[in-house]
Structure formats: C-alpha cells, structure tokens
Design a protein around this motif. Structure first.
Motif, PDB file in Angstrom:
ATOM      1  N   ALA A  42       0.840  -1.204   0.000  1.00 13.53           N
ATOM      2  CA  ALA A  42       0.000   0.000   0.000  1.00 13.53           C
ATOM      3  C   ALA A  42       0.873   1.251   0.000  1.00 13.53           C
ATOM      4  O   ALA A  42       0.570   2.240  -0.686  1.00 13.53           O
ATOM      5  CB  ALA A  42      -0.925  -0.004   1.217  1.00 13.53           C
ATOM      6  N   HIS A  43       1.952   1.208   0.760  1.00 11.10           N
ATOM      7  CA  HIS A  43       2.878   2.347   0.799  1.00 11.10           C
ATOM      8  C   HIS A  43       3.529   2.551  -0.567  1.00 11.10           C
ATOM      9  O   HIS A  43       3.681   3.690  -1.036  1.00 11.10           O
ATOM     10  CB  HIS A  43       3.945   2.096   1.864  1.00 11.10           C
ATOM     11  N   ASN A  44       3.899   1.449  -1.220  1.00 11.38           N
ATOM     12  CA  ASN A  44       4.487   1.553  -2.559  1.00 11.38           C
ATOM     13  C   ASN A  44       3.496   2.152  -3.552  1.00 11.38           C
ATOM     14  O   ASN A  44       3.872   2.943  -4.428  1.00 11.38           O
ATOM     15  CB  ASN A  44       4.940   0.173  -3.040  1.00 11.38           C
ATOM     16  N   SER A  45       2.227   1.767  -3.425  1.00 14.64           N
ATOM     17  CA  SER A  45       1.193   2.336  -4.300  1.00 14.64           C
ATOM     18  C   SER A  45       1.079   3.836  -4.078  1.00 14.64           C
ATOM     19  O   SER A  45       0.944   4.613  -5.035  1.00 14.64           O
ATOM     20  CB  SER A  45      -0.160   1.671  -4.025  1.00 14.64           C
ATOM     21  N   MET A  46       1.149   4.241  -2.816  1.00  9.03           N
ATOM     22  CA  MET A  46       1.072   5.663  -2.496  1.00  9.03           C
ATOM     23  C   MET A  46       2.233   6.426  -3.124  1.00  9.03           C
ATOM     24  O   MET A  46       2.048   7.503  -3.712  1.00  9.03           O
ATOM     25  CB  MET A  46       1.076   5.843  -0.970  1.00  9.03           C
ATOM     26  N   LEU A  47       3.432   5.865  -3.054  1.00 14.56           N
ATOM     27  CA  LEU A  47       4.592   6.524  -3.656  1.00 14.56           C
ATOM     28  C   LEU A  47       4.470   6.567  -5.180  1.00 14.56           C
ATOM     29  O   LEU A  47       4.898   7.537  -5.817  1.00 14.56           O
ATOM     30  CB  LEU A  47       5.881   5.796  -3.259  1.00 14.56           C
ATOM     31  N   TYR A  88       9.425  20.979  -8.024  1.00 11.07           N
ATOM     32  CA  TYR A  88       8.598  19.773  -7.960  1.00 11.07           C
ATOM     33  C   TYR A  88       9.328  18.583  -7.342  1.00 11.07           C
ATOM     34  O   TYR A  88       8.674  17.662  -6.841  1.00 11.07           O
ATOM     35  CB  TYR A  88       8.022  19.459  -9.343  1.00 11.07           C
ATOM     36  N   MET A  89      10.632  18.600  -7.315  1.00  8.20           N
ATOM     37  CA  MET A  89      11.339  17.591  -6.523  1.00  8.20           C
ATOM     38  C   MET A  89      11.124  17.866  -5.034  1.00  8.20           C
ATOM     39  O   MET A  89      10.963  16.938  -4.233  1.00  8.20           O
ATOM     40  CB  MET A  89      12.832  17.602  -6.856  1.00  8.20           C
ATOM     41  N   ALA A  90      11.108  19.144  -4.670  1.00  7.83           N
ATOM     42  CA  ALA A  90      10.819  19.506  -3.274  1.00  7.83           C
ATOM     43  C   ALA A  90       9.387  19.121  -2.911  1.00  7.83           C
ATOM     44  O   ALA A  90       9.117  18.664  -1.791  1.00  7.83           O
ATOM     45  CB  ALA A  90      11.034  21.006  -3.063  1.00  7.83           C
ATOM     46  N   LEU A  91       8.471  19.284  -3.869  1.00  8.00           N
ATOM     47  CA  LEU A  91       7.079  18.901  -3.628  1.00  8.00           C
ATOM     48  C   LEU A  91       6.968  17.397  -3.392  1.00  8.00           C
ATOM     49  O   LEU A  91       6.211  16.946  -2.518  1.00  8.00           O
ATOM     50  CB  LEU A  91       6.216  19.305  -4.827  1.00  8.00           C
ATOM     51  N   PHE A  92       7.725  16.620  -4.149  1.00  8.39           N
ATOM     52  CA  PHE A  92       7.729  15.165  -3.944  1.00  8.39           C
ATOM     53  C   PHE A  92       8.248  14.824  -2.546  1.00  8.39           C
ATOM     54  O   PHE A  92       7.693  13.957  -1.864  1.00  8.39           O
ATOM     55  CB  PHE A  92       8.598  14.479  -4.994  1.00  8.39           C
ATOM     56  N   ASP A  93       9.316  15.495  -2.132  1.00  9.40           N
ATOM     57  CA  ASP A  93       9.882  15.224  -0.805  1.00  9.40           C
ATOM     58  C   ASP A  93       8.863  15.505   0.297  1.00  9.40           C
ATOM     59  O   ASP A  93       8.769  14.763   1.284  1.00  9.40           O
ATOM     60  CB  ASP A  93      11.138  16.067  -0.584  1.00  9.40           C
ATOM     61  N   GLY A 108       1.809  11.844 -10.017  1.00 12.16           N
ATOM     62  CA  GLY A 108       1.145  13.140  -9.862  1.00 12.16           C
ATOM     63  C   GLY A 108       2.126  14.296  -9.912  1.00 12.16           C
ATOM     64  O   GLY A 108       1.846  15.346 -10.516  1.00 12.16           O
ATOM     65  N   THR A 109       3.292  14.113  -9.292  1.00 15.51           N
ATOM     66  CA  THR A 109       4.311  15.168  -9.299  1.00 15.51           C
ATOM     67  C   THR A 109       4.834  15.400 -10.710  1.00 15.51           C
ATOM     68  O   THR A 109       5.047  16.549 -11.130  1.00 15.51           O
ATOM     69  CB  THR A 109       5.478  14.785  -8.369  1.00 15.51           C
ATOM     70  N   LEU A 110       5.032  14.329 -11.466  1.00 11.48           N
ATOM     71  CA  LEU A 110       5.518  14.452 -12.841  1.00 11.48           C
ATOM     72  C   LEU A 110       4.514  15.209 -13.708  1.00 11.48           C
ATOM     73  O   LEU A 110       4.902  16.090 -14.503  1.00 11.48           O
ATOM     74  CB  LEU A 110       5.778  13.064 -13.427  1.00 11.48           C
ATOM     75  N   GLU A 111       3.237  14.897 -13.565  1.00 15.14           N
ATOM     76  CA  GLU A 111       2.213  15.582 -14.356  1.00 15.14           C
ATOM     77  C   GLU A 111       2.145  17.068 -14.004  1.00 15.14           C
ATOM     78  O   GLU A 111       1.983  17.926 -14.877  1.00 15.14           O
ATOM     79  CB  GLU A 111       0.849  14.920 -14.130  1.00 15.14           C
ATOM     80  N   LYS A 112       2.283  17.379 -12.724  1.00 12.35           N
ATOM     81  CA  LYS A 112       2.281  18.784 -12.305  1.00 12.35           C
ATOM     82  C   LYS A 112       3.505  19.510 -12.861  1.00 12.35           C
ATOM     83  O   LYS A 112       3.424  20.679 -13.256  1.00 12.35           O
ATOM     84  CB  LYS A 112       2.256  18.876 -10.780  1.00 12.35           C
ATOM     85  N   PHE A 113       4.637  18.815 -12.880  1.00 12.87           N
ATOM     86  CA  PHE A 113       5.853  19.412 -13.443  1.00 12.87           C
ATOM     87  C   PHE A 113       5.653  19.743 -14.922  1.00 12.87           C
ATOM     88  O   PHE A 113       6.010  20.834 -15.381  1.00 12.87           O
ATOM     89  CB  PHE A 113       7.035  18.461 -13.284  1.00 12.87           C
ATOM     90  N   LYS A 114       5.099  18.802 -15.670  1.00 13.59           N
ATOM     91  CA  LYS A 114       4.895  19.017 -17.106  1.00 13.59           C
ATOM     92  C   LYS A 114       4.029  20.245 -17.360  1.00 13.59           C
ATOM     93  O   LYS A 114       4.339  21.072 -18.234  1.00 13.59           O
ATOM     94  CB  LYS A 114       4.247  17.785 -17.736  1.00 13.59           C
TER      95      LYS A 114
END
Length: 346
Positions: free
Chosen positions: A196-201, A237-242, A207-213
């Motif tokens: 479940a944690h892997n799915s969340m990541l 967006y790397m900071a957003l992922f963190d 989602g972060t990649l799409e926002k970056f694009k």
C-alpha cells in the motif's frame, strides 16, 4: 520432591471453610502442626534433613502481606516469578505435566516457555485483528485508486494502536520474550502494509511528474527562458515530492525512497529532453524556412537579369544569408545546449 522447590520462597495460603465458633488463634496452632507433620514426612536429602519448613515457604505474618499485597514484600510485590493470569492455565498444565513425568521443574525456563507461547498467540491475534481492521481495509482500498491525503498519519495511527494493544496484553510476561515477539509482529505488519505504501509513492511520483509538465509548459508559454524554466520547475517539484513522501512516511519502517525519487528525477529529465528536442526541431525548421524565403526571391531576380556578375552575386547572397541564419540559430540553441550540459554535471 525437593527438586520441585526453588531458592525463592513459596507462599502457602489456606482458606478455612465452614469456620466454627472456635477462635482463629486456637485453629492456627492445629493448622501449623498439621503442616509441620506433612513437611516432616517429606523425603529429604541428607543436606536438608534438619531444614525447617520456613526455609522454603512463607508461613507467618500472611495477614499483613495480604493487606499490603502489592507493596514490596507483599504477596504480589515480587512479580518476577509469577505468570500473568492469561497464561495461568497453560502454565498450570505444563507444571502438572512435569510433576507427573517426575522431571526437574525449572521455573525460570518454564516462565520463558509460557511467555513464548502466550506472546506468540497474542501477536497472532493482533495481526489477525489488524488485517480485519476497518480503517486499514478502507485505507488499503483507497490507495489502490489514487493518492490519499494524510496516508502516513492514518497508517501510523493504526499500526501504533495494534502494537499498543499487544504491549498491554503481554506487559507481565518475560521482557526478553515479549520484546522479540513484538519485533516479529512489527516486521509482519510492515510487510503487510508495504504494498500500500508503494502504491502511495507511485501515485505521488506520477502526480508530481504531471504537475511538473504542466508548470514547465506554462513557464515556457509565458516567455520564461528554457533553462531557467527547467531548473526552477525541477527544483520546485522535486521539493514537492519530498514533502509528499514525508506525509506518507511509515515511522516504524526504514524504507528507502531514493529509488522512487531517482525515477521521478529521470522522468523529469526525460521530459525536458523531449521538449528540448521538439524545440530544436522547431527552430531548425523555422530557420530553414526563413533562409529559403530570403534566398528564393532574390536568386530568382538575379537569374532573370543574368550577366557576368550573377553567380558571384548569388554566392555572396548565399554566404550572407547562411551566416545570418546560422548565427541566429546558434544563439537560440545555445540556451538549450547550456541547460543540457548543466543537468549532466548535476
């Protein structure tokens, strides 16, 4: 029989049923005398022929020890040698089994054995309870279809609740046993929740990649320089992922998110490269079209009025327009090339 006694004294308690009018102070000597007779009849090794009953059993001042049972010296004041109530049945069965088989009764080892069985049973019960926990089931189902806000906080709460219940039920068992069984329970729970944690990541990375694009495209459309837009959006967006990873973190685990983070960074780099390639193709086509337009009309006019200077004039025109186009294209490409070199160094 002496093998069944340990250096730690055992407390004998007698309940007198159907008490008559005979005062207790008159009954006590009779009871003590009967106990002493039983003790005298016990077969003892030579070293304990004259050992009094009081060396092995508490036979005096029991009333005060009962009144102050949990105080030091009370009946329950020393809990190191006792078995919790939840393990009493199993403990008694095993003691009786040893007595019937006439084996040495090693109470410390017996206590560990009882703790091992009961702690494992309790751990299994808590694991089964966790798998059926409604909050966990809903969380597991929700994360399959998309990111869940506060995922880490929710999961940590369920995990700690399960472990707290385990701790409460095994509190009076052997510390070493209950700790080792707790660790095994933690490992099983983490193994259960990791998918479940892997799915969340995975949702977080996508989602972060799409926002970056979207942000990168908007920055370019707003006239921001390619290299500046790529650098700023990547950092943002790397900071957003963190931040998202921290929100999804499972406190009991030591899972490493670097692989997911590196994958996101590679995806961002790949997207920047694809946009750069498209820009390069667009710029090249644009300058080629401009060059053709600049040459075609002038060359056609020169050919219509051809004379001895026509070819030298066409040659000069071609050289001038080509140098101009190359200079303009080189200037436009320099920003893209510089940005690519900068990212490679990082």
């Amino acid at each position: 029989m002496m093998r069944l006694f340990s250096p730690r004294k055992t407390t004998l308690m007698f309940v007198i049923r159907d008490k008559t009018r005979t005062p207790l102070e008159n009954l006590e000597p009779v009871l003590r005398e009967d106990i002493q007779k039983i003790w005298d009849s016990v077969s003892k090794p030579q070293a304990h022929k004259e050992t009094p009953l009081s060396d092995f059993f508490n036979v005096a001042n029991l009333r005060q020890r009962f009144f102050h049972s949990i105080a030091p010296g009370g009946l329950a004041g020393d809990r190191r040698g006792v078995v919790p109530a939840s393990g009493f049945l199993f403990s008694a069965q095993q003691i009786w089994k040893v007595i019937k088989e006439n084996k040495d009764l090693d109470l410390p080892a017996h206590k560990v054995m009882v703790a091992t069985v009961r702690c494992e049973e309790i751990a299994n019960e808590k694991y089964a309870g966790f798998t059926a926990n409604e909050s966990w089931c809903l969380l597991e189902e929700a994360v399959q279809s998309g990111p869940v806000a506060g995922f880490g906080k929710k999961l940590n709460s369920i995990l700690y609740s399960c472990l707290s219940e385990y701790d409460a039920e095994v509190a009076y068992f052997d510390e070493g046993v209950r700790s080792s069984k707790r660790k095994l329970l933690e490992e099983k729970l983490l193994q259960l929740v990791q998918p479940a944690h892997n799915s969340m990541l995975g949702h977080l990375r996508f989602g972060t990649l799409e926002k970056f694009k979207a942000a990168f495209e908007k920055a370019l459309n707003d006239g921001e320089g390619f290299s500046v837009a790529a650098r700023n959006c990547t950092e943002s967006y790397m900071a957003l992922f963190d931040e998202g990873y921290e929100d999804a973190a499972v406190e009991l685990s030591n899972w490493d998110s670097s692989k997911v983070r590196d994958k996101l960074h590679r995806d961002i780099d790949a997207h920047v490269d694809s946009v750069r390639a498209a820009k390069l193709s667009e710029l090249t086509s644009s300058y080629e079209a401009n060059l053709n337009e600049a040459l075609s009309g002038t060359v056609e006019a020169l050919l219509d009025g051809a004379n001895d200077d026509t070819w030298p004039s066409i040659k000069k025109l071609l050289q001038r327009e080509t140098e101009s186009a190359v200079s303009g294209l080189s200037s436009a490409l320099s920003v893209l090339t510089w940005m690519k070199m900068q990212r490679r160094r990082c």
